[in-house]
Motif scaffolding. Structure first.
Motif, mmCIF file in Angstrom:
data_model
loop_
_atom_site.group_PDB
_atom_site.id
_atom_site.type_symbol
_atom_site.label_atom_id
_atom_site.label_comp_id
_atom_site.label_asym_id
_atom_site.label_seq_id
_atom_site.Cartn_x
_atom_site.Cartn_y
_atom_site.Cartn_z
ATOM 1 N N PHE A 68 68.408 -42.895 72.548
ATOM 2 C CA PHE A 68 68.527 -44.650 72.161
ATOM 3 C C PHE A 68 67.989 -44.423 70.505
ATOM 4 C CE2 PHE A 68 66.572 -48.618 71.032
ATOM 5 C CZ PHE A 68 67.866 -49.243 70.965
ATOM 6 N N LEU A 69 66.862 -44.066 70.414
ATOM 7 C CA LEU A 69 66.211 -44.189 68.969
ATOM 8 C C LEU A 69 66.987 -43.423 67.819
ATOM 9 C CD1 LEU A 69 62.580 -44.485 69.984
ATOM 10 C CD2 LEU A 69 64.087 -46.240 69.324
ATOM 11 N N THR A 70 67.704 -42.150 68.190
ATOM 12 C CA THR A 70 68.307 -41.132 67.102
ATOM 13 C C THR A 70 69.223 -41.984 66.473
ATOM 14 O OG1 THR A 70 67.832 -39.281 68.364
ATOM 15 C CG2 THR A 70 69.462 -39.195 66.630
ATOM 16 N N PRO A 71 70.364 -42.651 67.092
ATOM 17 C CA PRO A 71 71.222 -43.459 66.273
ATOM 18 C C PRO A 71 70.730 -44.626 65.635
ATOM 19 C CG PRO A 71 71.801 -43.672 68.619
ATOM 20 C CD PRO A 71 70.628 -42.671 68.470
ATOM 21 N N SER A 72 69.671 -45.341 66.412
ATOM 22 C CA SER A 72 69.270 -46.455 65.488
ATOM 23 C C SER A 72 68.526 -46.169 64.427
ATOM 24 C CB SER A 72 68.288 -47.105 66.756
ATOM 25 O OG SER A 72 68.693 -47.192 68.066
ATOM 26 N N ILE A 73 67.922 -45.073 64.170
ATOM 27 C CA ILE A 73 67.188 -44.828 62.717
ATOM 28 C C ILE A 73 68.012 -44.211 61.929
ATOM 29 C CG2 ILE A 73 65.697 -43.272 61.683
ATOM 30 C CD1 ILE A 73 64.312 -45.516 63.355
ATOM 31 N N LEU A 74 69.179 -43.576 62.644
ATOM 32 C CA LEU A 74 70.161 -42.845 61.869
ATOM 33 C C LEU A 74 71.075 -43.807 60.924
ATOM 34 C CD1 LEU A 74 71.392 -40.132 60.694
ATOM 35 C CD2 LEU A 74 73.129 -40.229 62.661
ATOM 36 N N ILE A 75 71.392 -45.025 61.891
ATOM 37 C CA ILE A 75 72.133 -46.192 61.442
ATOM 38 C C ILE A 75 71.548 -47.036 60.204
ATOM 39 C CG2 ILE A 75 73.337 -48.218 61.865
ATOM 40 C CD1 ILE A 75 74.161 -47.079 64.706
ATOM 41 N N ILE A 76 70.183 -47.339 60.473
ATOM 42 C CA ILE A 76 69.575 -48.118 59.539
ATOM 43 C C ILE A 76 69.142 -47.333 58.233
ATOM 44 C CG2 ILE A 76 67.331 -47.344 60.565
ATOM 45 C CD1 ILE A 76 68.317 -50.868 59.063
ATOM 46 N N MET A 77 69.065 -45.951 58.285
ATOM 47 C CA MET A 77 68.968 -45.164 57.220
ATOM 48 C C MET A 77 70.233 -45.134 56.477
ATOM 49 S SD MET A 77 67.659 -41.293 57.152
ATOM 50 C CE MET A 77 69.100 -40.445 57.758
#
Length: 449
Positions: A149-158
């Motif tokens: 879950f956290l991988t795409p979340s941080i990738l998108i905000i980055m």
């Protein structure tokens, strides 16, 4: 004028964002909770595997290992107690980085050779107990789910953060570049490569995990130094990485030493899972000394970071002398900005404290089976809580320091001339399309970019 989101977002929306992040942090903690003296013994050990009950065993590793026995007789050595057994301390035996097969077979043999004095003087061994430490299924599911879950979340905000930076008419400043690097390192540690370990016998997973965590540690510690330095508002020319080499250099050197120490054990275990640096007296002393020194350095780093935050608070408080001369609306606006940045600094300090505590406890826990009676328990809630805290902190930093589309003061454009002399600043390097932001102006100088 344009500014960062942390400057221009309304207090109500900022509180909502903070509450949401706090709820995610609490959730990260909760999901983890659901879940003859000096005699040497020589052991001939082998490890094999198979994936069904009828096929032949395939040898995975074989080695001759030596371990130093540390045994004690718990009762008085009298005639009545003859026949009782010695109690021996636990010994490091083996460590496997991936368990990709269904069945494993462990063969243990104690060869005796009087001429070479192999297993002579160890007494009669009546019993061998093996203690297995593994990651249970419940925690594995939670851990895999969090990473997925956290991988795409941080990738998108980055990606969103860097897109906003690139839309500016100026090149990125140092703080913005470091925030991007922090996001990349967080994404690197988030990537759920553990999914592949279910079907592939990747024995290097433990070493790879340590390398990823080491890169993130070094990036996070370096970011905090630069982050606080960019808010000091002193007369030093900043916005250049070379300004921080005295602080960042020791962090990089310490991370390299941790990598060498890890390779001394994890690297050898790639081919021999029975190897342990704790098996010899010299290795034990070096490992314990290294862990103690690492803990002391982590504490010193935190004290230095506290000193930097104290300097930031002192300098920001000094800017309050400019507030009484402002109009009431602008004074209230800047008082809100000062409170926001002080709060963010306190959150940073709290995150740093938790990270240092986690580092020290995890290092002690790594070797607690080798230290006899001294043990430290680290449960799954602590692991998931700290991991969630890192992600929430990185997410918040990239969100709050992204350029904002709002322009404070548009509705008071008629007072622009009067307001031009009222601007003050909280950071030293962030500038935007229309020149310095309000935060940037609090120091009354521009960094050399």
């Amino acid at each position: 004028m344009a500014g960062a989101i942390i400057e221009n977002m309304s207090t109500k929306k900022l509180v909502i964002v903070g509450v949401i992040l706090l709820l995610f942090q609490a959730f990260a903690f909760m999901v983890g909770g659901l879940i003859e003296d000096g005699a040497m013994v020589t052991v001939d050990v082998g490890l094999a595997y198979r994936d069904d009950t009828i096929s032949e065993w395939t040898e995975m590793a074989h080695s001759f290992e030596q371990r130093k026995l540390s045994c004690s007789f718990t009762t008085a050595k009298t005639y009545e107690n003859e026949g009782r057994f010695y109690e021996c301390d636990l010994l490091p035996f083996m460590e496997v980085g991936s368990v990709a097969h269904k069945y494993y077979l462990l063969n243990i043999r104690l060869p005796v050779n009087d001429r070479k004095k192999v297993n002579v003087g160890i007494g009669e061994i009546k019993d061998i107990r093996l203690v297995g430490i593994h990651q249970n299924g419940g925690f594995t599911q939670v851990w895999f789910a969090m990473k997925t879950f956290l991988t795409p979340s941080i990738l998108i905000i980055m990606i969103w953060y860097w897109r906003r930076i690139t839309l500016m008419s100026r090149p990125p400043v140092l703080l913005e570049k470091v925030i991007l690097a922090l996001g990349i390192s967080m994404t690197f540690i988030n990537i759920p490569v553990e999914w592949f370990s279910v079907g592939f016998n990747w024995t290097w997973m433990l070493l790879f995990g340590d390398i990823r965590q080491g890169i993130f540690y070094s990036m996070l510690l370096s970011f905090w130094i630069i982050f606080c330095g960019e808010h000091l508002m002193d007369q030093t020319e900043r916005n250049r990485f070379s300004v921080y080499w005295k602080q960042v250099g020791p962090i990089v050197f310490g991370s390299f030493c941790l990598f060498i120490f890890d390779m001394c054990e994890r690297g050898v275990q790639l081919t021999n899972p029975f190897y342990s640096i704790w098996a010899s007296d010299v290795g034990t002393e070096l490992a314990m000394a290294f862990i103690i020194v690492a803990g002391i350095c982590a504490c010193l780093y935190f004290l230095f970071l506290c000193f930097m935050v104290f300097q930031v608070f002192r300098n920001i408080s000094g800017k309050r002398t400019s507030l009484p001369a402002m109009s009431k609306a602008r004074r209230l606006h800047y008082e809100g900005l000062i409170f926001r940045f002080k709060f963010l600094m306190l959150v940073t300090l709290t995150c740093a404290a938790m990270t240092v505590i986690f580092f020290i406890i995890s290092q002690v826990n790594e070797g607690h089976w080798h230290w006899g009676e001294h043990t430290v328990q680290v449960n799954s809630a602590f692991f998931t809580g700290i991991y969630g805290m890192w992600n929430l902190y990185v997410f918040a930093i990239m969100f709050l320091y992204a350029p904002s589309h709002k322009r404070y003061g548009d509705e008071q454009s008629s007072d622009a001339g009067a307001n031009s002399g009222e601007d003050i600043q909280l950071t030293t390097t962030i500038t935007h399309v229309d020149g310095p932001t309000e935060i940037y102006k609090m120091s009354g100088k521009e960094a050399q970019e």
